[in-house]
Each structure stands twice: as structure tokens, then as C-alpha cells.
Design a protein around this motif. Structure first.
Motif, PDB file in Angstrom:
ATOM      1  N   LEU A 232       0.812  -1.218   0.000  1.00 52.78           N
ATOM      2  CA  LEU A 232       0.000   0.000   0.000  1.00 52.78           C
ATOM      3  C   LEU A 232       0.844   1.267   0.000  1.00 52.78           C
ATOM      4  N   GLY A 233       2.110   1.148   0.386  1.00 51.85           N
ATOM      5  CA  GLY A 233       2.978   2.313   0.422  1.00 51.85           C
ATOM      6  C   GLY A 233       3.754   2.552  -0.862  1.00 51.85           C
ATOM      7  N   SER A 234       3.472   1.778  -1.905  1.00 52.19           N
ATOM      8  CA  SER A 234       4.236   1.913  -3.145  1.00 52.19           C
ATOM      9  C   SER A 234       3.364   2.449  -4.278  1.00 52.19           C
ATOM     10  N   LEU A 235       3.974   3.247  -5.143  1.00 51.73           N
ATOM     11  CA  LEU A 235       3.284   3.808  -6.300  1.00 51.73           C
ATOM     12  C   LEU A 235       2.800   2.702  -7.231  1.00 51.73           C
ATOM     13  N   ASP A 236       3.618   1.673  -7.433  1.00 52.13           N
ATOM     14  CA  ASP A 236       3.288   0.640  -8.416  1.00 52.13           C
ATOM     15  C   ASP A 236       2.041  -0.148  -8.047  1.00 52.13           C
ATOM     16  N   PHE A 237       1.809  -0.366  -6.753  1.00 49.49           N
ATOM     17  CA  PHE A 237       0.586  -1.049  -6.355  1.00 49.49           C
ATOM     18  C   PHE A 237      -0.631  -0.250  -6.796  1.00 49.49           C
ATOM     19  N   TRP A 238      -0.587   1.065  -6.586  1.00 50.87           N
ATOM     20  CA  TRP A 238      -1.751   1.886  -6.924  1.00 50.87           C
ATOM     21  C   TRP A 238      -1.907   2.054  -8.431  1.00 50.87           C
ATOM     22  N   LEU A 239      -0.823   1.961  -9.178  1.00 56.52           N
ATOM     23  CA  LEU A 239      -0.935   1.953 -10.643  1.00 56.52           C
ATOM     24  C   LEU A 239      -1.655   0.690 -11.116  1.00 56.52           C
ATOM     25  N   LEU A 240      -1.286  -0.459 -10.524  1.00 55.67           N
ATOM     26  CA  LEU A 240      -1.991  -1.701 -10.852  1.00 55.67           C
ATOM     27  C   LEU A 240      -3.448  -1.627 -10.404  1.00 55.67           C
ATOM     28  N   ALA A 241      -3.685  -0.990  -9.255  1.00 56.79           N
ATOM     29  CA  ALA A 241      -5.054  -0.860  -8.751  1.00 56.79           C
ATOM     30  C   ALA A 241      -5.912  -0.042  -9.720  1.00 56.79           C
ATOM     31  N   VAL A 242      -5.363   1.080 -10.205  1.00 50.37           N
ATOM     32  CA  VAL A 242      -6.086   1.900 -11.184  1.00 50.37           C
ATOM     33  C   VAL A 242      -6.346   1.101 -12.451  1.00 50.37           C
ATOM     34  N   TRP A 243      -5.328   0.403 -12.943  1.00 54.74           N
ATOM     35  CA  TRP A 243      -5.463  -0.405 -14.163  1.00 54.74           C
ATOM     36  C   TRP A 243      -6.585  -1.426 -14.014  1.00 54.74           C
ATOM     37  N   PHE A 244      -6.559  -2.165 -12.900  1.00 52.38           N
ATOM     38  CA  PHE A 244      -7.521  -3.246 -12.708  1.00 52.38           C
ATOM     39  C   PHE A 244      -8.915  -2.727 -12.369  1.00 52.38           C
ATOM     40  N   PHE A 245      -8.996  -1.611 -11.657  1.00 47.48           N
ATOM     41  CA  PHE A 245     -10.295  -1.033 -11.303  1.00 47.48           C
ATOM     42  C   PHE A 245     -11.069  -0.654 -12.559  1.00 47.48           C
ATOM     43  N   PHE A 246     -10.418   0.070 -13.473  1.00 45.33           N
ATOM     44  CA  PHE A 246     -11.088   0.480 -14.703  1.00 45.33           C
ATOM     45  C   PHE A 246     -11.286  -0.698 -15.655  1.00 45.33           C
ATOM     46  N   ASN A 247     -10.323  -1.612 -15.692  1.00 42.95           N
ATOM     47  CA  ASN A 247     -10.465  -2.803 -16.530  1.00 42.95           C
ATOM     48  C   ASN A 247     -11.693  -3.609 -16.123  1.00 42.95           C
ATOM     49  N   GLY A 248     -11.810  -3.916 -14.840  1.00 43.40           N
ATOM     50  CA  GLY A 248     -12.963  -4.684 -14.361  1.00 43.40           C
ATOM     51  C   GLY A 248     -14.255  -3.914 -14.493  1.00 43.40           C
ATOM     52  N   GLY A 249     -14.199  -2.584 -14.236  1.00 39.52           N
ATOM     53  CA  GLY A 249     -15.407  -1.770 -14.347  1.00 39.52           C
ATOM     54  C   GLY A 249     -15.981  -1.776 -15.746  1.00 39.52           C
ATOM     55  N   ILE A 250     -15.131  -1.617 -16.755  1.00 41.68           N
ATOM     56  CA  ILE A 250     -15.589  -1.629 -18.146  1.00 41.68           C
ATOM     57  C   ILE A 250     -16.086  -3.013 -18.539  1.00 41.68           C
ATOM     58  N   LEU A 251     -15.266  -4.012 -18.244  1.00 42.31           N
ATOM     59  CA  LEU A 251     -15.559  -5.371 -18.711  1.00 42.31           C
ATOM     60  C   LEU A 251     -16.863  -5.904 -18.146  1.00 42.31           C
TER      61      LEU A 251
END
Length: 442
Positions: A232-251
């Protein structure tokens, strides 16, 4: 010779029984997708039966995703405590009850909480399945087994489209959910009687030594608090979170709910005809993960794969906007196949990127955390899409192709945002910047 328990003297071997284990676990996850995707062809029936709006129907369908998302991290802990056999059996029984209650629901409120129960029940199937595979399959075969589970699950989308549409027209949507409940219950019994957590539970040898290479000792899991802090303290986790949040939301908001009403409203299709197009989403779902796994093995940049896939999905959404209501049948099939392929295909790459970015001792924790976000995106975007469609004012008279344009514009924009997040992500960033002070070596 007397029996010894050392790795050097113990016999190891992969039992053929592992294929039955893989088949039953794959079928369990297929049922997860059937329950998840079935509202797409039944959305019109649900709106008519409950005499409700698109926004409320979207909220009712999305009720599945709220507990599903919240249970991903605890599901990994439960998998360690209960094992795949007991946990998946319990999941199937809870989902059976939820499906029965949904079938007999007399109000939107009852239907909503029934879907919550289904989502809660099916929330802990994939993680314990992967845990079981680590015992039944050698490490070199694990990726193959994991890909088979995802690919077969894609067939659940096929079952939830044309076959379910045909069944609902034959016996009604309520009886269809009863049939699905019965199938889920039978699967739970098969898991209980035929699946075992480890080969040793059946007196079979382990597939290989469960030790870290070169140490002779099993590598301990990282403490949960430390794992959470690193992730939770890393930028890369939140980049993956954004990617997957929008990916799942659209799909899941489109392929899992509003695609049926769109094809029926924009192209005058019957429920069965719309389901035939939705089938193509699922075919992309089946072959996409396998093809993207092949690409990832030959194209080492995870960030480029994640970035290009969502950029490609954004271009597909622009195609949908430009050709809205005017696609030929073949063009619709190609669109649906591309949408499913680009939407579902790179999910395995995202999980792999998460595992590669962080220490192996926290792989389970970070996988569970990342998996929260596509489910959360689905929970948000299904009702949000309903609100957008309600704003057209045409729910009673019938939705048209023009009513979906604001939704498709939103899909295109967030696809490009997710693509940007994918491009910025780096698997090696953590290696360059230590997350905690290093101790002076003696």
C-alpha cells in the motif's frame, strides 16, 4: 529399507489424479463466471419483473461484487486455514442458498441481498484453487494449470449467454436460477467427496520438495502488517489498482450486464440473438489469457503489455462510438471478440506483474489486494452505467443506440487512463528503492 522423511530419500511424483482435481476446480470457477455474467441476458427480465429502473437493476446486479471484492484478502487467509476442499464446498453451499433466494425474491431489496449472498459464497474459489494447484502440480506446470482454470472459466460466460437465454425463455428466469442453484449444489458435493487439498491426504507422494531452492527450508510468509505496508505504500501497487479497477469496471459493467440491453435496443435483437453476440465476449475471454500468457513469455515488459492492452480497449470503445448502431453482424462479432480479448486477456499479466514487483514471501497478500480492484470497479460501474442510461429518459419507451453514447465515451476515457497507468508501472522500481532501512551485516 527403513522409511526416512528427508527430501533425498522420499519419492516424489505427480499423480494422474491431479487432472481430476484440475477439472473440478476449473468447473467450480466456471460456475463463478456463470453467476457473475448471467444478468447480461436477463437484465430486461429483471427490470420487468421488479418494475424498476436501469440504475436499480445495475445496483442489484452489482451486489454480487461488493462482498466478492471485500473478501479477496481474507479469502487467502481462509484458504490457508481451511484448505481448498472445505472452503470451496462451503462457498458452493452459500452460493446455492443465495441463488435459491434470488429465484424466489419478491422485491428488489430481497433480490439485492440474495445477490450479496451469492457474491459472498463465490468470493473464495479462485485463491484456494490456486493454493491446491501448488500441491498437486509441479512448479513448471503451475502456470499451465492456472491458465486452464481461467480459460475454462471463460466458458462460463458462454453458458451465461445463449444457453441461459434459451433456458429462461423455456422455463422463465426464476426457474433458470433454481437450475443454476442445483448445479452449484451438486458441484459442492463433488468437491467435498473427490477433491483433496494435497496428494498426501490420499496417501500419494508429494509432487516435489516444498522447499526454497538451495536452502533446504520452506520460505516463511512475510508478516501481514509488513506485506500491507510494502504494497500500500508503493506507487506501483496503486498503478496496478487503477489499471484493474477500470479494466474490471468496463468489462463487467458492459459484457456482464448492459451488453444485452444495448444489442436489443440498438439493433432490434431478440434476447437469444443478443446472447449470440455476447458469446463472442466469452470466446475472447477463453483464448485471451492463453494468448497474453504466450505474449508475456516473449515480451518481457509488463508495463508495455498492460499499457497497450488498455489503450487497445480504448480504441475498440472509440470504434463502438463511431459505428454505434450501424455495425454489420460480422462487425458486431469482431467487436465483441476484440472487447473480450483485450478486456479479459491481460488479467494474468497484471497478477504476474504484482508478484514480480514484490518479494515472493508476500505474493499471496499482494495478489489478494490487487484482485479487490476489478471487483470493486465492477461494483461501482454496473450501477453507474444504469444511472447514465436512466438519464436518457427512454427506459420506459426503450433504449436506443444514442442513449449509450455517454457511457461509451466514459469507457473510452477510462481505458486510456488505465493504459497510462500500465505504461508508468515498473516491476524493478522496488529493487532500486529499498522500502526499509537495511541492517548492518555482522
Amino acid at each position: 529399507m527403513p522409511h526416512t522423511d528427508s527430501p533425498a530419500s522420499r519419492e516424489y511424483g505427480a499423480s494422474p489424479y491431479r487432472w481430476l482435481i484440475l477439472g473440478l476446480l476449473s468447473f467450480s470457477y466456471l460456475l463463478v463466471y456463470v453467476h457473475r455474467m448471467c444478468p447480461a441476458v436477463l437484465a430486461q427480465d429483471l427490470m420487468q419483473s421488479f418494475d424498476t429502473s436501469a440504475a436499480v437493476t445495475g445496483l442489484m446486479a452489482s451486489a454480487y461484487f461488493f462482498p466478492y471484492a471485500l473478501m479477496q484478502a481474507p479469502g487467502g487467509i481462509l484458504a490457508d486455514k481451511l484448505g481448498a476442499r472445505r472452503l470451496i464446498t462451503l462457498c458452493m453451499l452459500v452460493a446455492t442458498l443465495g441463488s435459491v433466494l434470488f429465484a424466489v425474491s419478491g422485491s428488489v431489496n430481497a433480490a439485492f441481498w440474495s445477490r450479496v449472498l451469492v457474491g459472498l459464497g463465490l468470493s473464495a474459489v479462485l485463491v484456494p484453487s490456486y493454493k491446491a494447484l501448488t500441491y498437486w502440480f509441479p512448479a513448471r506446470q503451475f502456470v499451465m494449470g492456472a491458465s486452464v482454470i481461467i480459460a475454462i472459466a471463460g466458458l462460463g460466460g458462454v453458458v451465461a449467454s445463449s444457453p441461459l437465454a434459451w433456458l429462461s425463455e423455456l422455463i422463465g428466469w426464476r426457474s433458470s436460477f433454481m437450475a443454476l442453484a442445483g448445479l452449484t449444489f451438486v458441484n459442492g458435493l463433488l468437491i467435498w467427496f473427490l477433491v483433496r487439498d494435497k496428494p498426501t491426504d490420499m496417501g500419494l507422494p508429494r509432487v516435489e520438495p516444498q522447499v526454497s531452492q538451495g536452502t533446504g527450508k520452506t520460505k516463511a510468509a512475510m508478516p501481514v502488517k509488513k506485506s500491507l505496508s510494502l504494497a500500500l505504500g508503493s506507487l506501483d501497487f496503486w498503478l496496478l489498482a487503477v489499471w484493474f479497477f477500470f479494466n474490471g469496471g468496463i468489462l463487467f459493467s458492459f459484457a456482464g450486464l448492459w451488453a444485452g440491453p444495448y444489442f436489443m435496443g440498438a439493433y432490434g435483437m431478440t434476447k437469444t440473438q443478443a446472447a449470440g453476440v455476447i458469446d463472442l465476449f466469452s470466446f475472447g475471454w477463453v483464448f485471451g489469457p492463453l494468448i497474453f500468457a504466450w505474449i508475456a513469455a516473449r515480451f518481457p515488459s509488463r508495463s508495455k503489455v498492460l499499457g497497450l492492452s488498455m489503450t487497445g480497449l480504448g480504441l475498440v470503445c472509440l470504434w463502438l462510438i463511431l459505428r454505434n448502431g450501424h455495425m454489420s453482424q460480422m462487425e458486431l462479432y469482431l467487436f465483441a471478440l476484440s472487447f473480450g480479448f483485450l478486456g479479459a486477456g491481460p488479467a494474468g499479466v497484471c497478477f504476474t506483474a504484482a508478484k514480480e514487483r514484490y518479494p515472493v514471501e508476500m505474493a499471496g497478500t499482494v495478489t489478494g489486494l490487487v484482485y479487490v480492484f476489478p471487483m470493486a470497479g465492477s461494483a461501482v460501474f454496473q450501477p453507474l452505467a444504469g444511472v447514465i442510461l436512466d438519464m436518457s429518459g427512454h427506459m420506459d419507451s426503450g433504449l436506443t443506440s444514442q442513449d449509450f453514447i455517454p457511457l461509451f465515451i466514459l469507457y473510452a476515457v477510462i481505458s486510456f487512463v488505465a493504459g497510462l497507468a500500465g505504461f508508468v508501472f515498473r516491476t524493478d522500481r522496488g529493487k532500486k528503492i529499498p522500502k526499509e532501512p537495511t541492517k548492518k551485516m555482522a
